[in-house]
Design a protein around this motif. Structure first.
Motif, PDB file in Angstrom:
ATOM      1  N   ALA A  70      -0.631   4.927  77.526  1.00  0.00           N
ATOM      2  CA  ALA A  70      -1.189   5.044  76.179  1.00  0.00           C
ATOM      3  C   ALA A  70      -1.418   3.658  75.586  1.00  0.00           C
ATOM      4  N   SER A  71      -0.491   2.749  75.808  1.00  0.00           N
ATOM      5  CA  SER A  71      -0.666   1.376  75.334  1.00  0.00           C
ATOM      6  C   SER A  71      -1.868   0.732  76.000  1.00  0.00           C
ATOM      7  N   TYR A  72      -1.947   0.873  77.308  1.00  0.00           N
ATOM      8  CA  TYR A  72      -3.074   0.332  78.079  1.00  0.00           C
ATOM      9  C   TYR A  72      -4.402   0.844  77.541  1.00  0.00           C
ATOM     10  N   LEU A  73      -4.491   2.152  77.302  1.00  0.00           N
ATOM     11  CA  LEU A  73      -5.744   2.738  76.843  1.00  0.00           C
ATOM     12  C   LEU A  73      -6.101   2.307  75.428  1.00  0.00           C
ATOM     13  N   HIS A  74      -5.116   2.194  74.559  1.00  0.00           N
ATOM     14  CA  HIS A  74      -5.417   1.726  73.203  1.00  0.00           C
ATOM     15  C   HIS A  74      -5.955   0.289  73.240  1.00  0.00           C
ATOM     16  N   LEU A  88      -8.221  -2.504  64.690  1.00  0.00           N
ATOM     17  CA  LEU A  88      -6.833  -2.795  64.324  1.00  0.00           C
ATOM     18  C   LEU A  88      -5.922  -1.595  64.552  1.00  0.00           C
ATOM     19  N   GLN A  89      -6.444  -0.405  64.286  1.00  0.00           N
ATOM     20  CA  GLN A  89      -5.648   0.801  64.492  1.00  0.00           C
ATOM     21  C   GLN A  89      -5.261   0.958  65.955  1.00  0.00           C
ATOM     22  N   LYS A  93      -1.411   0.529  67.692  1.00  0.00           N
ATOM     23  CA  LYS A  93      -0.797   1.563  68.525  1.00  0.00           C
ATOM     24  C   LYS A  93      -0.482   1.022  69.925  1.00  0.00           C
ATOM     25  N   ALA A  94      -1.359   0.183  70.437  1.00  0.00           N
ATOM     26  CA  ALA A  94      -1.103  -0.417  71.752  1.00  0.00           C
ATOM     27  C   ALA A  94       0.191  -1.216  71.733  1.00  0.00           C
ATOM     28  N   MET A 115       2.539  -5.212  77.539  1.00  0.00           N
ATOM     29  CA  MET A 115       2.916  -6.146  76.478  1.00  0.00           C
ATOM     30  C   MET A 115       1.929  -7.303  76.431  1.00  0.00           C
ATOM     31  N   ALA A 116       1.573  -7.839  77.592  1.00  0.00           N
ATOM     32  CA  ALA A 116       0.607  -8.937  77.639  1.00  0.00           C
ATOM     33  C   ALA A 116      -0.735  -8.515  77.046  1.00  0.00           C
ATOM     34  N   LEU A 117      -1.185  -7.322  77.396  1.00  0.00           N
ATOM     35  CA  LEU A 117      -2.457  -6.818  76.865  1.00  0.00           C
ATOM     36  C   LEU A 117      -2.412  -6.661  75.349  1.00  0.00           C
ATOM     37  N   SER A 118      -1.355  -6.045  74.857  1.00  0.00           N
ATOM     38  CA  SER A 118      -1.280  -5.758  73.421  1.00  0.00           C
ATOM     39  C   SER A 118      -1.082  -7.032  72.604  1.00  0.00           C
TER      40      SER A 118
END
Length: 261
Positions: A70-74, A88-89, A93-94, A115-118
């Motif tokens: 879910a984090s990856y997809l956001h 931003l939303q 969430k990511a 974590m790196a992506l977000s």
């Protein structure tokens, strides 16, 4: 240089293939939902897959697989919006899901990867100081991801972008980086960036984003032969999404330009 940075939303990886989270979490009753979500994700139906992963999280808030994906997809979906509010939303969430996944398993490759992506996504939407801080923070998570899984293509791709950004900071950014972080920028080169993305290609040879980014780096390095070879290979890859078709179109344009110079 401007062309390269425009094509590189810093750190963030938009077209990485879906990763495989190793740890499991949540009740076994969610297995069918997870399988359905994975099928949707493999079919490049990101929004539909995200809905299902979040459905799993409604029933099992500590499901590690669902949190990671879910984090990856956001993070991935956030880059498709020009509207800053919607962007931003998704970024928020990511980061929320990444934090929760990291709390469950801080040594796993996937929690560090998301974590790196977000963190990178948030940095893009922040001020200069916060953006520099996020770039440095990303490196620690990427290093941890690769320590856990040295064949993680997505992490190698992020590392390549990180090296490129650090190797090409402007004067003000270099001064600020030296003041805030002890001059870490001095250790990176464009060759480091190219080497890292070449590793990403080794572990995921069908991702056209990797080839496009590598070609841009070679172009910046004035290595015409390597740039042409990379673009030529990119144009042989299978294409499944609109984004991949657009990248293929850009590769064709760049290849023609390089052949004409």
């Amino acid at each position: 240089m401007k062309r390269l940075f425009k094509a590189f939303p810093v750190i963030l990886v938009l077209f990485c293939t879906p990763f495989a989270c190793m740890a499991n979490g949540g009740a076994s009753g969610n297995d069918k939902l997870l399988q359905r979500a994975e099928q949707l994700l493999s079919s490049y139906k990101d929004s539909e897959a995200l809905v299902v992963y979040e459905q799993v999280l409604e029933e099992a808030e500590d499901n590690y697989i669902a949190l990671c994906k879910a984090s990856y997809l956001h993070s991935r979906i956030s880059e498709r919006y020009t509207d800053e509010t919607k962007k931003l939303q998704h970024v928020a969430k990511a980061r929320e899901y990444a934090n929760r996944a990291y709390a469950i398993n801080p040594r796993d490759a996937e929690s560090n990867y998301v974590m790196a992506l977000s963190v990178g996504s948030q940095g893009l939407l922040s001020g200069p100081k916060e953006r520099l801080s996020s770039i440095h923070e990303v490196k620690s998570f990427v290093d941890a991801a690769l320590a856990a899984d040295a064949k993680h293509a997505g992490a190698w791709h992020i590392l390549g972008r990180w090296h490129f950004k650090m190797a090409n900071l402007n004067f003000a950014e270099k001064a600020a980086s030296k003041f805030l972080f002890g001059g870490v920028c001095s250790v990176s080169t464009n060759k480091d960036a190219a080497d890292a993305i070449e590793k990403a290609i080794v572990y995921n040879p069908n991702n056209i984003r990797y080839y496009f980014d590598l070609a841009l780096i070679y172009n910046e390095m004035k290595d015409t032969e390597a740039c042409i070879a990379t673009l030529t290979k990119a144009l042989t890859l299978p294409l499944d999404t609109k984004e991949e078709l657009e990248l293929s179109r850009r590769c064709k344009i760049m290849l023609q330009e390089k052949k004409n110079t």
